[in-house]
Scaffold this motif. Structure first.
Motif, PDB file in Angstrom:
ATOM      1  N   ALA A 192       0.836  11.755 -17.595  1.00 30.64           N
ATOM      2  CA  ALA A 192       1.230  11.403 -16.230  1.00 30.64           C
ATOM      3  C   ALA A 192       0.829   9.970 -15.911  1.00 30.64           C
ATOM      4  N   TYR A 193      -0.368   9.593 -16.318  1.00 33.72           N
ATOM      5  CA  TYR A 193      -0.830   8.225 -16.063  1.00 33.72           C
ATOM      6  C   TYR A 193       0.049   7.210 -16.798  1.00 33.72           C
ATOM      7  N   ALA A 194       0.362   7.520 -18.063  1.00 37.68           N
ATOM      8  CA  ALA A 194       1.189   6.615 -18.866  1.00 37.68           C
ATOM      9  C   ALA A 194       2.558   6.412 -18.220  1.00 37.68           C
ATOM     10  N   GLU A 195       3.079   7.483 -17.637  1.00 35.76           N
ATOM     11  CA  GLU A 195       4.417   7.409 -17.059  1.00 35.76           C
ATOM     12  C   GLU A 195       4.418   6.671 -15.721  1.00 35.76           C
ATOM     13  N   VAL A 196       3.423   6.928 -14.888  1.00 31.88           N
ATOM     14  CA  VAL A 196       3.501   6.452 -13.503  1.00 31.88           C
ATOM     15  C   VAL A 196       2.732   5.154 -13.267  1.00 31.88           C
ATOM     16  N   PHE A 197       1.494   5.094 -13.744  1.00 31.48           N
ATOM     17  CA  PHE A 197       0.633   3.972 -13.355  1.00 31.48           C
ATOM     18  C   PHE A 197       0.407   2.928 -14.440  1.00 31.48           C
ATOM     19  N   ALA A 198       0.259   3.384 -15.682  1.00 30.74           N
ATOM     20  CA  ALA A 198      -0.170   2.449 -16.731  1.00 30.74           C
ATOM     21  C   ALA A 198       0.661   1.168 -16.794  1.00 30.74           C
ATOM     22  N   PRO A 199       1.996   1.259 -16.625  1.00 34.31           N
ATOM     23  CA  PRO A 199       2.780   0.016 -16.706  1.00 34.31           C
ATOM     24  C   PRO A 199       2.395  -1.015 -15.640  1.00 34.31           C
TER      25      PRO A 199
ATOM     26  N   ASN B  52       0.829  -1.208   0.000  1.00 33.61           N
ATOM     27  CA  ASN B  52       0.000   0.000   0.000  1.00 33.61           C
ATOM     28  C   ASN B  52       0.862   1.256   0.000  1.00 33.61           C
ATOM     29  N   LEU B  53       1.959   1.218   0.764  1.00 31.37           N
ATOM     30  CA  LEU B  53       2.889   2.350   0.800  1.00 31.37           C
ATOM     31  C   LEU B  53       3.432   2.655  -0.595  1.00 31.37           C
ATOM     32  N   LEU B  54       3.825   1.606  -1.314  1.00 30.64           N
ATOM     33  CA  LEU B  54       4.364   1.803  -2.660  1.00 30.64           C
ATOM     34  C   LEU B  54       3.301   2.365  -3.600  1.00 30.64           C
ATOM     35  N   ARG B  55       2.056   1.901  -3.457  1.00 26.21           N
ATOM     36  CA  ARG B  55       0.959   2.403  -4.297  1.00 26.21           C
ATOM     37  C   ARG B  55       0.668   3.880  -3.992  1.00 26.21           C
ATOM     38  N   VAL B  56       0.658   4.235  -2.720  1.00 21.80           N
ATOM     39  CA  VAL B  56       0.402   5.638  -2.349  1.00 21.80           C
ATOM     40  C   VAL B  56       1.536   6.523  -2.866  1.00 21.80           C
ATOM     41  N   LYS B  57       2.768   6.050  -2.719  1.00 20.38           N
ATOM     42  CA  LYS B  57       3.926   6.795  -3.269  1.00 20.38           C
ATOM     43  C   LYS B  57       3.713   7.049  -4.764  1.00 20.38           C
ATOM     44  N   ARG B  58       3.209   6.046  -5.472  1.00 16.47           N
ATOM     45  CA  ARG B  58       2.956   6.190  -6.904  1.00 16.47           C
ATOM     46  C   ARG B  58       1.887   7.255  -7.157  1.00 16.47           C
ATOM     47  N   GLY B  59       0.877   7.327  -6.294  1.00 15.67           N
ATOM     48  CA  GLY B  59      -0.147   8.372  -6.413  1.00 15.67           C
ATOM     49  C   GLY B  59       0.464   9.751  -6.267  1.00 15.67           C
ATOM     50  N   LEU B  60       1.368   9.898  -5.299  1.00 14.55           N
ATOM     51  CA  LEU B  60       2.060  11.186  -5.098  1.00 14.55           C
ATOM     52  C   LEU B  60       2.883  11.546  -6.324  1.00 14.55           C
ATOM     53  N   ASP B  61       3.489  10.521  -6.932  1.00 14.85           N
ATOM     54  CA  ASP B  61       4.308  10.725  -8.119  1.00 14.85           C
ATOM     55  C   ASP B  61       3.432  11.138  -9.305  1.00 14.85           C
ATOM     56  N   MET B  62       2.276  10.483  -9.404  1.00 17.21           N
ATOM     57  CA  MET B  62       1.322  10.836 -10.472  1.00 17.21           C
ATOM     58  C   MET B  62       0.919  12.307 -10.366  1.00 17.21           C
ATOM     59  N   VAL B  63       0.635  12.761  -9.163  1.00 14.85           N
ATOM     60  CA  VAL B  63       0.249  14.163  -8.965  1.00 14.85           C
ATOM     61  C   VAL B  63       1.419  15.082  -9.322  1.00 14.85           C
ATOM     62  N   ARG B  64       2.641  14.654  -8.954  1.00 17.88           N
ATOM     63  CA  ARG B  64       3.832  15.445  -9.283  1.00 17.88           C
ATOM     64  C   ARG B  64       3.971  15.625 -10.795  1.00 17.88           C
ATOM     65  N   VAL B  65       3.880  14.525 -11.532  1.00 20.64           N
ATOM     66  CA  VAL B  65       4.054  14.592 -12.991  1.00 20.64           C
ATOM     67  C   VAL B  65       2.900  15.381 -13.626  1.00 20.64           C
ATOM     68  N   LEU B  66       1.707  15.175 -13.082  1.00 18.23           N
ATOM     69  CA  LEU B  66       0.544  15.919 -13.577  1.00 18.23           C
ATOM     70  C   LEU B  66       0.719  17.427 -13.377  1.00 18.23           C
ATOM     71  N   PHE B  67       1.117  17.825 -12.186  1.00 18.27           N
ATOM     72  CA  PHE B  67       1.329  19.251 -11.904  1.00 18.27           C
ATOM     73  C   PHE B  67       2.431  19.808 -12.809  1.00 18.27           C
ATOM     74  N   GLN B  68       3.508  19.046 -12.987  1.00 15.49           N
ATOM     75  CA  GLN B  68       4.584  19.511 -13.865  1.00 15.49           C
ATOM     76  C   GLN B  68       4.055  19.724 -15.276  1.00 15.49           C
ATOM     77  N   GLY B  69       3.210  18.800 -15.728  1.00 12.52           N
ATOM     78  CA  GLY B  69       2.597  18.943 -17.053  1.00 12.52           C
ATOM     79  C   GLY B  69       1.734  20.192 -17.135  1.00 12.52           C
ATOM     80  N   ILE B  70       0.972  20.447 -16.090  1.00 16.60           N
ATOM     81  CA  ILE B  70       0.113  21.639 -16.070  1.00 16.60           C
ATOM     82  C   ILE B  70       0.962  22.914 -16.097  1.00 16.60           C
ATOM     83  N   LEU B  71       2.089  22.902 -15.366  1.00 15.43           N
ATOM     84  CA  LEU B  71       2.986  24.071 -15.367  1.00 15.43           C
ATOM     85  C   LEU B  71       3.632  24.281 -16.735  1.00 15.43           C
ATOM     86  N   ASN B  72       3.862  23.186 -17.447  1.00 16.81           N
ATOM     87  CA  ASN B  72       4.548  23.283 -18.738  1.00 16.81           C
ATOM     88  C   ASN B  72       3.608  23.615 -19.883  1.00 16.81           C
TER      89      ASN B  72
END
Ligand code: 1PZ
Length: 214
Positions: free
Chosen positions: A142-149, A109-129
């Motif tokens: 963001a989904y393709a990078e963090v979760f889809a695999p 569960n810890l690893l999955r939650v960490k992945r959620g935090l990472d998804m938000v990070r990549v998403l926010f970076q995308g929004i800033l860019n």
């Protein structure tokens, strides 16, 4: 006007929560090696992570299933925090039982939650860019990078369908009670703060040879 701590500014709460956690994690570097890395509380990590679930409220019902999954995992960590104080000891607990990778384990569960935090990070970076009104490209990248695999086809299909019902960029800012400028600042604050948190969590898995790609 809105106060700095106001619950009507969820993005600000997220940024503050992770800035505090990051400050604590970075202060660990000043300790001796055997005191180091032993000190990040499950409760602190789960508390900061719980703020992120507010974002789901901005996404509409298409992501209800993702919200339930994320909230349940954070809740599992919150609950266990009174018995297993630190993130390190959480991994030790599962290692002793050979349950690290078992579905529903605290470590998993810890690893999955960490992945959620990472998804938000990549998403926010995308929004800033980008300046695009549609968030679909940012979200799907963001989904393709963090979760889809890590997700099965039915989950990926449901998530992809959900991306067609996302709010627009300005709808999202409105729901978060931010404008473009304040949202950008807070997203950047989150991106900066979450980086050492993600590295820390990945580090405790990697230092035990557990990997992070499962
Ligand atoms: C505008 C922004 C749009 C972003 C939309 C974000 C969509 C993320 C979709 C994630 C769907 C996850 C659905 C459930 C997946 C589960 O199968 C796995 C099961 O793990 P297991 O129990 O087998 O160990 N769960 C996960 O992979 C964790 C999912 C957490 C999702 C957190 C996303 C945070 C994003 C918030 C964005 C605002």
């Amino acid at each position: 006007g809105q106060t700095r701590e106001g619950s009507e500014r969820p993005l600000q709460q997220i940024a503050i929560a992770f800035s505090e956690l990051a400050t604590h994690i970075k202060s660990q570097h000043q300790l001796k090696h055997d005191e180091q890395e032993n000190n990040v509380l499950v409760a602190s990590f789960a508390g900061a992570s719980s703020h992120v679930s507010v974002l789901f409220g901005c996404l509409g019902i298409a992501f209800k299933f993702a919200e339930r999954d994320y909230v349940a995992k954070v809740h599992d960590l919150t609950k266990v925090a009174s018995n297993i104080p630190t993130l390190q000891s959480l991994l030790e607990f599962d290692l002793e039982r050979d349950s690290v990778k078992v579905r529903g384990s605290h470590s998993r569960n810890l690893l999955r939650v960490k992945r959620g935090l990472d998804m938000v990070r990549v998403l926010f970076q995308g929004i800033l860019n980008s300046n695009e009104e549609s968030l679909r490209d940012c979200a799907s990248q963001a989904y393709a990078e963090v979760f889809a695999p890590h997700h099965s086809f039915p989950i990926r299909a449901a998530v992809t369908a959900g991306f067609y019902a996302l709010p627009t960029r300005s709808q999202l800012m409105n729901k978060l009670n931010e404008d473009e400028i304040s949202a950008r600042e807070l997203m950047q604050e989150y991106i900066t703060a979450v980086d050492p948190v993600i590295n820390y969590v990945e580090g405790i898995f990697l230092s035990r040879g557990l990997g992070i790609d499962w």
